[in-house]
Design an enzyme around this catalytic site. Structure first.
Site, PDB file in Angstrom:
ATOM      1  N   LYS A   1      -4.162   6.123  14.707  1.00  0.00           N
ATOM      2  CA  LYS A   1      -4.278   5.450  13.395  1.00  0.00           C
ATOM      3  C   LYS A   1      -5.734   5.516  12.934  1.00  0.00           C
ATOM      4  O   LYS A   1      -6.492   6.348  13.412  1.00  0.00           O
ATOM      5  CB  LYS A   1      -3.785   4.007  13.508  1.00  0.00           C
ATOM      6  CG  LYS A   1      -2.305   3.899  13.839  1.00  0.00           C
ATOM      7  CD  LYS A   1      -1.463   4.448  12.705  1.00  0.00           C
ATOM      8  CE  LYS A   1       0.015   4.388  13.026  1.00  0.00           C
ATOM      9  NZ  LYS A   1       0.821   5.046  11.986  1.00  0.00           N
TER      10      LYS A   1
ATOM     11  N   GLN B   1       4.621   9.252   7.182  1.00  0.00           N
ATOM     12  CA  GLN B   1       3.701  10.117   6.433  1.00  0.00           C
ATOM     13  C   GLN B   1       4.140  11.569   6.541  1.00  0.00           C
ATOM     14  O   GLN B   1       4.158  12.304   5.541  1.00  0.00           O
ATOM     15  CB  GLN B   1       2.273   9.946   6.952  1.00  0.00           C
ATOM     16  CG  GLN B   1       1.707   8.560   6.666  1.00  0.00           C
ATOM     17  CD  GLN B   1       0.335   8.348   7.278  1.00  0.00           C
ATOM     18  OE1 GLN B   1      -0.215   9.230   7.931  1.00  0.00           O
ATOM     19  NE2 GLN B   1      -0.223   7.168   7.070  1.00  0.00           N
TER      20      GLN B   1
ATOM     21  N   ASP C   1       1.997  -0.996  12.024  1.00  0.00           N
ATOM     22  CA  ASP C   1       0.668  -1.442  11.586  1.00  0.00           C
ATOM     23  C   ASP C   1       0.360  -2.876  12.003  1.00  0.00           C
ATOM     24  O   ASP C   1      -0.752  -3.358  11.791  1.00  0.00           O
ATOM     25  CB  ASP C   1       0.549  -1.324  10.058  1.00  0.00           C
ATOM     26  CG  ASP C   1       0.507   0.130   9.620  1.00  0.00           C
ATOM     27  OD1 ASP C   1       0.083   0.978  10.423  1.00  0.00           O
ATOM     28  OD2 ASP C   1       0.901   0.418   8.471  1.00  0.00           O
TER      29      ASP C   1
ATOM     30  N   ARG D   1      -8.708  12.422  12.443  1.00  0.00           N
ATOM     31  CA  ARG D   1      -7.265  12.240  12.687  1.00  0.00           C
ATOM     32  C   ARG D   1      -6.506  13.573  12.607  1.00  0.00           C
ATOM     33  O   ARG D   1      -6.915  14.478  11.877  1.00  0.00           O
ATOM     34  CB  ARG D   1      -6.689  11.219  11.681  1.00  0.00           C
ATOM     35  CG  ARG D   1      -7.302   9.839  11.900  1.00  0.00           C
ATOM     36  CD  ARG D   1      -6.803   8.822  10.900  1.00  0.00           C
ATOM     37  NE  ARG D   1      -5.403   8.489  11.101  1.00  0.00           N
ATOM     38  CZ  ARG D   1      -4.714   7.669  10.307  1.00  0.00           C
ATOM     39  NH1 ARG D   1      -5.309   7.123   9.258  1.00  0.00           N
ATOM     40  NH2 ARG D   1      -3.455   7.401  10.564  1.00  0.00           N
TER      41      ARG D   1
ATOM     42  N   ARG E   1      -7.511  -2.988   9.828  1.00  0.00           N
ATOM     43  CA  ARG E   1      -6.637  -3.920  10.544  1.00  0.00           C
ATOM     44  C   ARG E   1      -7.286  -4.468  11.817  1.00  0.00           C
ATOM     45  O   ARG E   1      -6.961  -5.562  12.263  1.00  0.00           O
ATOM     46  CB  ARG E   1      -5.289  -3.275  10.844  1.00  0.00           C
ATOM     47  CG  ARG E   1      -4.560  -2.869   9.553  1.00  0.00           C
ATOM     48  CD  ARG E   1      -3.086  -2.628   9.747  1.00  0.00           C
ATOM     49  NE  ARG E   1      -2.567  -1.774   8.683  1.00  0.00           N
ATOM     50  CZ  ARG E   1      -2.279  -2.191   7.457  1.00  0.00           C
ATOM     51  NH1 ARG E   1      -2.455  -3.451   7.112  1.00  0.00           N
ATOM     52  NH2 ARG E   1      -1.832  -1.354   6.549  1.00  0.00           N
TER      53      ARG E   1
ATOM     54  N   SER F   1       6.998   9.379  12.133  1.00  0.00           N
ATOM     55  CA  SER F   1       5.934   9.192  11.143  1.00  0.00           C
ATOM     56  C   SER F   1       6.476   9.312   9.728  1.00  0.00           C
ATOM     57  O   SER F   1       6.962  10.376   9.315  1.00  0.00           O
ATOM     58  CB  SER F   1       4.830  10.232  11.339  1.00  0.00           C
ATOM     59  OG  SER F   1       3.975  10.229  10.217  1.00  0.00           O
TER      60      SER F   1
ATOM     61  N   ARG G   1       2.822   5.991  -3.268  1.00  0.00           N
ATOM     62  CA  ARG G   1       3.976   6.788  -3.694  1.00  0.00           C
ATOM     63  C   ARG G   1       4.213   6.668  -5.198  1.00  0.00           C
ATOM     64  O   ARG G   1       4.667   7.623  -5.842  1.00  0.00           O
ATOM     65  CB  ARG G   1       5.220   6.361  -2.914  1.00  0.00           C
ATOM     66  CG  ARG G   1       5.173   6.820  -1.437  1.00  0.00           C
ATOM     67  CD  ARG G   1       6.094   5.996  -0.557  1.00  0.00           C
ATOM     68  NE  ARG G   1       6.245   6.481   0.801  1.00  0.00           N
ATOM     69  CZ  ARG G   1       5.348   6.289   1.796  1.00  0.00           C
ATOM     70  NH1 ARG G   1       4.224   5.633   1.559  1.00  0.00           N
ATOM     71  NH2 ARG G   1       5.586   6.761   3.004  1.00  0.00           N
TER      72      ARG G   1
ATOM     73  N   LYS H   1       0.836  -1.217   0.000  1.00  0.00           N
ATOM     74  CA  LYS H   1       0.000   0.000   0.000  1.00  0.00           C
ATOM     75  C   LYS H   1       0.866   1.260   0.000  1.00  0.00           C
ATOM     76  O   LYS H   1       0.609   2.190  -0.759  1.00  0.00           O
ATOM     77  CB  LYS H   1      -0.923  -0.041   1.221  1.00  0.00           C
ATOM     78  CG  LYS H   1      -1.838   1.156   1.343  1.00  0.00           C
ATOM     79  CD  LYS H   1      -3.122   0.806   2.062  1.00  0.00           C
ATOM     80  CE  LYS H   1      -2.927   0.606   3.553  1.00  0.00           C
ATOM     81  NZ  LYS H   1      -2.726   1.873   4.291  1.00  0.00           N
ATOM     82  N   SER H   2       1.886   1.283   0.849  1.00  0.00           N
ATOM     83  CA  SER H   2       2.741   2.484   0.939  1.00  0.00           C
ATOM     84  C   SER H   2       3.400   2.776  -0.409  1.00  0.00           C
ATOM     85  O   SER H   2       3.443   3.925  -0.865  1.00  0.00           O
ATOM     86  CB  SER H   2       3.837   2.270   1.984  1.00  0.00           C
ATOM     87  OG  SER H   2       3.277   2.155   3.268  1.00  0.00           O
TER      88      SER H   2
HETATM   89  C1  S3P Z   1       2.561   4.813   6.223  1.00  0.00           C
HETATM   90  C2  S3P Z   1       3.102   5.230   7.415  1.00  0.00           C
HETATM   91  C3  S3P Z   1       2.568   4.810   8.734  1.00  0.00           C
HETATM   92  C4  S3P Z   1       1.620   3.628   8.625  1.00  0.00           C
HETATM   93  C5  S3P Z   1       0.672   3.765   7.477  1.00  0.00           C
HETATM   94  C6  S3P Z   1       1.433   3.878   6.170  1.00  0.00           C
HETATM   95  C7  S3P Z   1       3.162   5.308   4.978  1.00  0.00           C
HETATM   96  O1  S3P Z   1       1.868   5.897   9.304  1.00  0.00           O
HETATM   97  O2  S3P Z   1       0.906   3.470   9.832  1.00  0.00           O
HETATM   98  O3  S3P Z   1      -0.198   2.661   7.400  1.00  0.00           O
HETATM   99  O4  S3P Z   1       2.867   4.740   3.898  1.00  0.00           O
HETATM  100  O5  S3P Z   1       3.942   6.267   5.038  1.00  0.00           O
HETATM  101  P1  S3P Z   1       2.616   7.052  10.141  1.00  0.00           P
HETATM  102  O6  S3P Z   1       3.506   7.771   9.228  1.00  0.00           O
HETATM  103  O7  S3P Z   1       1.538   7.951  10.673  1.00  0.00           O
HETATM  104  O8  S3P Z   1       3.349   6.324  11.237  1.00  0.00           O
END
Ligand code: S3P
Length: 450
Positions: free
Chosen positions: A354, A176, A327, A129, A403, A174, A33, A28-29
């Site tokens: 989360k 993100q 996660d 969030r 999850r 983080s 991107r 997914k990440s």
């Molecule tokens: C992710 C970063 C994580 C993770 C999320 C995916 C990402 O979050 O929990 O499912 O793809 O950069 P955080 O950056 O808030 O830790």
């Protein structure tokens, strides 16, 4: 509570041995991107194995709204005709990122240094969030944001017309936030620096280098210091998305707790910033092995083999490992319930922000299933009941969190009585083939109203 249409209640019952091969979907990440960097490159990026979960589809839609041409060629093959760094156009409607914190935070960063405005929203989970963690550093570039109280969505971002380079130390671990700052820095002249005290997933850094940006990483006493030179021309790439270790976690953990199981989960990326769960399971005594270890696209990859492990012991999970398995704590807490002794998880405050407050959501469900959980602001402990000692027999609120829903479906495969969730629909955000994949292995998960 559902933000995904009609709620889908699901029940998971004690299952026979799980066996076979689990082909989990793309990461997914990396999928998010690929679309975003593809949209910021000049020319056509081709992507194979994109995760076609709702979170990623929402990002694809957003990239179209900012002017990129995103095409689905079928079978996980996608292409993105990018508009270049600073080339985003102003969307003519609100950007709805659904359930995805990664989607909204990375896209905010990607548009933050282009002089356009965009309004973002999401489902009930995402709109609860915190976004200040992203808009605070973006303000250093000159970006303005106007959101609800507490920095919540819906929120309008006004991109900086004359962005300046920044140096920023992340106050929370983080990926993100790190990625949002790096994507914003792409259109700021000069060198921007992001410092992280704890290493978080590094897909953005690796991919920026792959797209031709000048980016360097130094290990310093203050942490990982990432330096990016702004205003590069990003070169389109051919990307093969590896399979998602966070999705692999579910069939792996299910095999460890269901008697007689033997499951192969092939082609899983074992980037050290993502693989903490598997190390932890091995330390607990899980029969989990890596087969066919190799390197693909610069990342370590292996086929995982997981077998029923009746003698797992609870451990203290090192807090410095938290970011590499953030996660996976929900499903780890399920495995911990079937182990012997206490599993102690410290330094995990981030779990509270989360898709749900994951300590709270899991603790409620585990307790309802007969498991003892102790918790504090940034820690929790689960006392295991052994391989056949978990009573089960509860219905749990999934709180719009994929999850949480999948973790309790895994628990129901081995608990004495079935486990139910009120709404399994969020599973489609990250693992749309979860139900058929688990059924093929021998799991008994059914939709309660279907
Ligand atoms: C992710 C970063 C994580 C993770 C999320 C995916 C990402 O979050 O929990 O499912 O793809 O950069 P955080 O950056 O808030 O830790």
């Amino acid at each position: 509570m559902s933000g995904h249409g009609t709620p889908i209640p699901m029940i998971s019952r004690k299952s026979g041995p799980l066996s076979g091969t689990a082909d989990v979907p793309g990461d997914k990440s990396i999928s998010h991107r690929s679309l975003i960097l593809g949209a910021m490159a000049v020319g056509e990026t081709r992507i194979t194995g994109l995760l076609e979960g709702q979170d990623v589809l929402d990002t694809a839609k957003a990239m179209r709204a900012f002017g990129a041409t995103v095409t689905d060629h079928g079978g996980g093959e996608w292409s993105v005709q990018g508009v270049g760094v600073g080339g985003f156009s102003e969307p003519d409607h609100v950007i709805d990122c659904g359930n995805s914190g990664t989607g909204v935070r990375l896209i905010m960063g990607a548009m933050a240094t282009t002089p356009i405005a965009a309004t973002f929203t999401g489902d009930a989970s995402l709109n609860g969030r915190p976004m200040g963690r992203v808009t605070d550093p973006l303000a250093l570039f000159g970006t303005q944001s106007f959101g609800r109280e507490g920095g919540r969505l819906p929120m309008t971002i006004m991109g900086a017309a004359d962005p300046v380079a920044v140096e920023y130390t992340l106050p929370v671990p983080s990926a993100q936030v790190k990625s949002a700052v790096l994507l914003a820095a792409l259109n700021a002249p000069g060198q921007s620096v992001v410092i992280e005290k704890e290493a978080t997933r590094d897909h953005t850094e690796r991919m920026l280098q792959g797209f031709g940006a000048e980016l360097s990483v130094e290990e310093t006493p203050e942490g990982r210091r990432i330096t990016l030179t702004g205003q590069p021309e990003l070169k389109p790439q051919d990307i093969v998305v590896p399979r998602d270790p966070s999705s692999a976690a579910f069939p792996v953990c299910a095999a460890l707790i269901v008697p007689g199981s033997d499951v192969l989960v092939p082609n899983i990326g074992l980037n050290p910033t993502r693989a903490g769960l598997f190390t932890t399971l091995q330390e607990m005594g899980a029969d989990l092995t890596y087969e066919n270890m190799r390197e693909e696209g610069g990342e370590p990859v292996a086929d995982l083999r997981a077998k029923f492990s009746p003698n797992m012991q609870g451990i203290a999970v090192p807090p410095e490992r938290a970011a590499s398995m953030i996660d996976e704590y929900p499903v780890l807490s399920v495995v911990a319930s079937f182990a012997h002794g206490v599993t102690d998880m410290q330094g995990v405050k981030e779990l509270r922000v989360k898709e749900s407050d994951r300590i709270d959501a899991m603790a409620k469900g585990l307790r309802a299933a007969g498991v003892t959980v102790d918790e504090g602001p940034d820690w929790w402990k689960v006392t295991g009941l052994g391989a056949d000692g978990v009573p089960g027999g509860a219905t749990v609120a999934s709180q719009l969190d994929h999850r949480i829903a999948m973790s309790f479906m895994v628990m129901g495969m081995a608990s004495q009585k079935p486990m139910s969730v009120d709404d399994g629909s969020p599973i489609a955000t990250s693992f749309p083939i979860f139900e058929p994949l688990m059924a093929d292995l021998g799991a008994q998960i059914v939709r309660a109203n279907g």
